[in-house]
Structure formats: C-alpha cells, structure tokens
Design a protein around this motif. Structure first.
Motif, PDB file in Angstrom:
ATOM      1  N   TRP A 169     114.740 -25.541 -71.935  1.00 57.58           N
ATOM      2  CA  TRP A 169     114.818 -24.503 -70.897  1.00 57.58           C
ATOM      3  C   TRP A 169     115.843 -24.069 -70.274  1.00 57.58           C
ATOM      4  O   TRP A 169     116.291 -23.416 -69.185  1.00 57.58           O
ATOM      5  CB  TRP A 169     113.508 -24.808 -69.820  1.00 57.58           C
ATOM      6  N   GLU A 190     110.458 -20.517 -57.893  1.00 62.51           N
ATOM      7  CA  GLU A 190     111.601 -21.339 -58.029  1.00 62.51           C
ATOM      8  C   GLU A 190     111.211 -22.471 -58.163  1.00 62.51           C
ATOM      9  O   GLU A 190     110.396 -23.171 -57.295  1.00 62.51           O
ATOM     10  CB  GLU A 190     112.621 -20.936 -56.866  1.00 62.51           C
ATOM     11  N   ALA A 210     108.278 -20.789 -63.667  1.00 62.79           N
ATOM     12  CA  ALA A 210     109.471 -20.218 -63.515  1.00 62.79           C
ATOM     13  C   ALA A 210     109.578 -18.682 -64.026  1.00 62.79           C
ATOM     14  O   ALA A 210     110.043 -17.910 -63.300  1.00 62.79           O
ATOM     15  CB  ALA A 210     110.547 -20.996 -63.897  1.00 62.79           C
ATOM     16  N   ARG A 211     108.985 -18.723 -65.115  1.00 62.40           N
ATOM     17  CA  ARG A 211     108.904 -17.386 -65.827  1.00 62.40           C
ATOM     18  C   ARG A 211     107.919 -16.326 -64.975  1.00 62.40           C
ATOM     19  O   ARG A 211     108.019 -15.070 -65.140  1.00 62.40           O
ATOM     20  CB  ARG A 211     108.221 -17.328 -67.206  1.00 62.40           C
ATOM     21  N   ARG A 240     115.157 -19.989 -62.724  1.00 58.97           N
ATOM     22  CA  ARG A 240     114.618 -20.618 -61.647  1.00 58.97           C
ATOM     23  C   ARG A 240     114.333 -21.881 -61.612  1.00 58.97           C
ATOM     24  O   ARG A 240     113.492 -22.475 -60.966  1.00 58.97           O
ATOM     25  CB  ARG A 240     113.267 -19.452 -61.550  1.00 58.97           C
ATOM     26  N   LEU A 241     114.598 -22.740 -62.843  1.00 55.21           N
ATOM     27  CA  LEU A 241     113.974 -23.706 -63.116  1.00 55.21           C
ATOM     28  C   LEU A 241     115.202 -24.843 -63.077  1.00 55.21           C
ATOM     29  O   LEU A 241     116.184 -24.750 -63.584  1.00 55.21           O
ATOM     30  CB  LEU A 241     113.401 -24.039 -64.556  1.00 55.21           C
ATOM     31  N   ALA A 285     108.106 -24.413 -66.723  1.00 56.37           N
ATOM     32  CA  ALA A 285     108.667 -23.184 -67.157  1.00 56.37           C
ATOM     33  C   ALA A 285     107.739 -21.874 -67.022  1.00 56.37           C
ATOM     34  O   ALA A 285     108.245 -20.858 -66.832  1.00 56.37           O
ATOM     35  CB  ALA A 285     109.289 -23.225 -68.591  1.00 56.37           C
ATOM     36  N   THR A 304     107.740 -22.725 -76.347  1.00 57.48           N
ATOM     37  CA  THR A 304     108.484 -22.004 -75.640  1.00 57.48           C
ATOM     38  C   THR A 304     107.788 -20.748 -75.121  1.00 57.48           C
ATOM     39  O   THR A 304     108.372 -19.964 -74.383  1.00 57.48           O
ATOM     40  CB  THR A 304     110.168 -22.068 -75.987  1.00 57.48           C
ATOM     41  N   THR A 305     106.717 -20.619 -75.759  1.00 56.12           N
ATOM     42  CA  THR A 305     106.074 -19.272 -75.408  1.00 56.12           C
ATOM     43  C   THR A 305     104.821 -19.699 -74.808  1.00 56.12           C
ATOM     44  O   THR A 305     103.673 -18.797 -74.966  1.00 56.12           O
ATOM     45  CB  THR A 305     105.720 -18.394 -76.592  1.00 56.12           C
ATOM     46  N   ASP A 365     117.504 -21.374 -70.586  1.00 54.18           N
ATOM     47  CA  ASP A 365     117.660 -20.049 -70.187  1.00 54.18           C
ATOM     48  C   ASP A 365     116.653 -19.696 -69.054  1.00 54.18           C
ATOM     49  O   ASP A 365     116.656 -18.419 -68.747  1.00 54.18           O
ATOM     50  CB  ASP A 365     117.107 -19.242 -71.466  1.00 54.18           C
ATOM     51  N   GLU A 366     116.082 -20.624 -68.320  1.00 55.37           N
ATOM     52  CA  GLU A 366     115.364 -20.243 -67.069  1.00 55.37           C
ATOM     53  C   GLU A 366     116.049 -20.475 -65.935  1.00 55.37           C
ATOM     54  O   GLU A 366     116.229 -21.710 -65.372  1.00 55.37           O
ATOM     55  CB  GLU A 366     114.002 -21.207 -67.270  1.00 55.37           C
TER      56      GLU A 366
END
Length: 207
Positions: free
Chosen positions: A74, A56, A51-52, A79-80, A48, A10-11, A76-77
């Motif tokens: 994901w 979009e 998105a980060r 824009r995804l 992701a 996730t990073t 918490d994203e």
C-alpha cells in the motif's frame, strides 16, 4: 494480526469483518470517522479500504514481517501509515484520539482485554466506535486460550501465544465495565453450517 494471507487484493471492494470477503456488514459499522486506528491489520486490506474512502488510518501490528509487507502493498496510499508495535505499548505512547478503533481477527483477539480496553477507551474521541471481530469460540473455550504455532513469520520454531475469546454476553460485560456504552454483539454465521462463524462486537464511548 499474525495470520498471513497468501495474496492481497489491491482492488478490495468492501470492508471485511469475517475473513470471507462477503462485504456484509461493512465499514458502515464504524460510522463516518475522519481518523481510525487498526489494531492488527495483517496485510492491511481493511485499512487500505478506509484510506481510499478518505479516512486517515494508522495500522499497528506486532509482526515486523507483516508491517513491511503491508507497507510494500500500500505504498501508494498517502492516508495510510503502518506502525510496528505491540498494541498496548502503542496506545501508551501515542496520545492522539481517534474517531474509530477496530480490529478484525487481530490484536483484540491476542491481547488481555483488561489491559487493552482501558487504553482503547482513552484513545477514542467521545461518542466514537470501538469494533472488533474474531472467530466464534467453541462451546466451553472461553477466556485466555493458550496456542502454539509459527505465529510470527520468519520464525523457525513455534511460539506460544494467548488468545482471548468470549461469547457475546461476556464481551458486553467486559466492555461495559471499562466504560463503553451501546454495546452490540452478534455471531455472523459461516456459509458452511459445520464451521464456526465470526463474532462481531461494537461499542461506543460516552459523549
């Protein structure tokens, strides 16, 4: 995409075309899109990443299991968005135009380009980028290749699927025939000289 990765980072620090997480080349191939469509995102690491970075992203996968897993990873994203659908069906139903459409070892590999590419062209904004990657084909293994396996998770029996793969010149010819311009195709070598590399193709729509 139907390949399950056992763990998702996730990073993730880079966009990965090769499945080797080496980060070279990266998302710069797509230009600077405000919107992007990922065809076959698997668990969504590349989607992701974009998105980060402020893009979009809509990510469409044929596997309901993969989509559900990606949504959890994901959540918490903002824009995804992950969509469960077959690629051509989605492109027929969703009339938006995207600034970039891409596939990393995903739906382009598993969809007849004669069906997919006209739909992709219709959903790209003028002058936008279409890019995809898949494993470098072995010599002589071109066109539609039949495969068997438990490609969709949750299945107890094998599913036969087709995989479309071509060399750089063949992909370039197909893309140009469907109206794409500025086509570039190259093989990114595998660190193991005995292993097949990754074929990376980029093309643009006309302005």
């Amino acid at each position: 995409m139907w390949i399950h990765r056992k763990a998702t980072d996730t990073t993730q620090k880079a966009f990965d075309w090769t499945s080797l997480t080496d980060g070279d080349p990266g998302a710069e191939i797509l230009g600077s899109p405000a919107t992007a469509l990922d065809l076959g995102p698997a668990e969504g690491e590349n989607a992701a990443f974009l998105a980060r970075a402020g893009v979009e992203v809509t990510a469409v996968d044929f596997s309901a299991v993969q989509v559900e897993r990606a949504r959890r990873f994901w959540a918490d994203e903002p824009r995804l968005t992950f969509v469960h659908a077959e690629a051509c069906a989605f492109l027929d139903q969703d009339t938006r135009r995207f600034d970039a459409i891409y596939s990393t070892w995903g739906a382009v590999w598993f969809t007849d380009p004669e069906e997919l590419f006209p739909r992709v062209a219709a959903r790209l904004a003028p002058g936008s980028t279409f890019a995809f990657s898949h494993r470098e084909p072995a010599v002589g293994h071109y066109g539609a290749q039949q495969m068997g396996g438990k490609w969709l998770e949750g299945r107890e029996t094998e599913l036969t699927v087709w995989r479309w793969q071509y060399g750089p010149e063949q992909w370039a010819d197909i893309l140009k025939r469907h109206g794409f311009t500025t086509v570039a195709a190259k093989v990114l070598p595998h660190p193991d000289p005995a292993a097949l590399g990754t074929l990376l193709i980029t093309a643009q729509t006309a302005l």
